[in-house]
Design an enzyme around this catalytic site. Structure first.
Site, PDB file in Angstrom:
ATOM      1  N   SER A  16       1.906   4.277   2.893  1.00  9.32           N
ATOM      2  CA  SER A  16       1.109   2.950   1.953  1.00  9.32           C
ATOM      3  C   SER A  16       1.854   2.959   0.911  1.00  9.32           C
ATOM      4  O   SER A  16       2.420   2.495   1.145  1.00  9.32           O
ATOM      5  CB  SER A  16      -0.318   3.053   1.533  1.00  9.32           C
ATOM      6  OG  SER A  16      -0.836   2.289   1.440  1.00  9.32           O
TER       7      SER A  16
ATOM      8  N   HIS B 107      -5.211  -1.935   4.070  1.00  7.76           N
ATOM      9  CA  HIS B 107      -4.979  -1.614   5.953  1.00  7.76           C
ATOM     10  C   HIS B 107      -5.926  -1.576   6.873  1.00  7.76           C
ATOM     11  O   HIS B 107      -5.938  -1.381   7.748  1.00  7.76           O
ATOM     12  CB  HIS B 107      -4.112   0.119   6.256  1.00  7.76           C
ATOM     13  CG  HIS B 107      -3.226  -0.036   4.987  1.00  7.76           C
ATOM     14  ND1 HIS B 107      -1.757  -0.161   5.053  1.00  7.76           N
ATOM     15  CD2 HIS B 107      -2.705   0.330   3.999  1.00  7.76           C
ATOM     16  CE1 HIS B 107      -1.483   0.779   4.181  1.00  7.76           C
ATOM     17  NE2 HIS B 107      -1.748   0.757   2.837  1.00  7.76           N
TER      18      HIS B 107
END
Length: 308
Positions: free
Chosen positions: A89, A199
């Site tokens: 991430s 996300h």
């Protein structure tokens, strides 16, 4: 032939006092920390070292703090010579600095903006995330689809390791899943201390603003492949990498597939650079045979530099 990948953690690894041991004790690390302080529009070192105002957990501060810590450790390490890099991430931005796709100064501005856009798009309490333990991806995906409706969604967001899938979406549905988790077959569903539905497709609302912001910086082809969260394969082309970093905002982190791709390329040593050992723990559950090294502190840096 043995190959090495350097890997970088994402949000959740931050803690008060981070990188303080490096400051003034290692010239290369101090240079990065000072550069962050001079580049950003807030006192990042105070936030990282003492956090008297309690702002380290706010995503617009967490993101530059973690990038700065990982980049300071990276700068202090000698004789790394990695074959690949990967980040989880937010950690993917540290991998872009490592592979010289972005300068540290540009990357720290980008992640500050990324955090600000995320925070503005979702005021506290609208979106959230949770870790689902004990179920495979297909089952989690099926549960998410059954809970989602036209006006509220929940989706798989981080495919971390077998039996650990993080979901993301509207907080009401996250709360419902936390409550119903065991009856749906999960060992446990743990809410995460995050401020938004990262996300998930809900993040598409910031795609345009983020894309136009990052276009003003210089992106370079990677010096060695960056394994990207979005497609779980190594990329070196700057335009492909940049496009994938925009998609990363609203796409699941394919950590299992990324790790397996690296192992397929011959990687047998993963070096985690940054606070905590979260990624090392995940990789151990994906493949028990690879070597794992964690570089978190000044002492770890000294140990590496003396032995390597």
């Amino acid at each position: 032939m043995s190959k090495t990948a350097i890997i970088f953690p994402g949000q959740g690894a931050q803690k008060v006092g981070m990188a303080q041991d490096l400051y003034n004790n290692n010239d290369q690390a101090t240079e990065i920390l000072t550069s962050a302080a001079n580049t950003l529009d807030f006192d990042i070192l105070e936030t990282m070292f003492t956090d008297e105002e309690g702002k380290l957990g706010e995503t617009e501060n967490t993101q530059p703090a973690l990038l700065t810590h990982s980049s300071a450790l990276l700068a202090a390490l000698k004789n790394l010579n990695p074959d690949f890099t990967m980040g989880h991430s937010l950690g993917e931005y540290s991998s872009l600095v490592a592979a010289d796709v972005l300068s540290f100064e540009d990357a720290v501005k980008i992640v500050r903006k990324r955090g600000q856009l995320m925070a503005q798009a979702f005021p506290s309490g609208v979106g959230s995330m949770a870790a689902v333990l004990g179920l495979d991806f297909d089952k989690v995906d099926e549960i998410c689809k059954s809970l989602s409706s036209d006006d509220k969604i929940i989706e798989p967001a981080n495919i971390n390791c077998p039996g650990q899938i993080v979901v993301s979406g509207h907080k009401a549905l996250i709360d419902e899943l936390v409550e119903k988790g065991k009856s749906l077959g999960a060992k446990r569903v743990m809410p995460l201390a995050v401020s938004g539905p990262f996300h998930s497709s809900l993040m598409k609302v910031i795609e345009e603003d983020f894309s136009s912001y990052i276009n003003q910086f210089e992106w370079r082809d990677a010096k060695f492949p960056v394994v990207q969260n979005v497609n779980a394969q190594g990329e070196t082309d700057k335009e492909v990498i940049k496009s994938n970093m925009v998609k990363q905002l609203y796409s699941p982190v394919q950590f299992i597939n990324s790790t397996e791709w690296l192992i397929d390329q011959g990687v047998d040593h993963f070096i985690e650079i940054g606070p905590g050992k979260v990624l090392s723990g995940l990789i151990k559950k994906i493949n028990r045979d690879v070597k794992l090294t964690s570089i978190q502190t000044l002492e770890d840096v000294k140990g590496w530099n003396e032995n390597d």
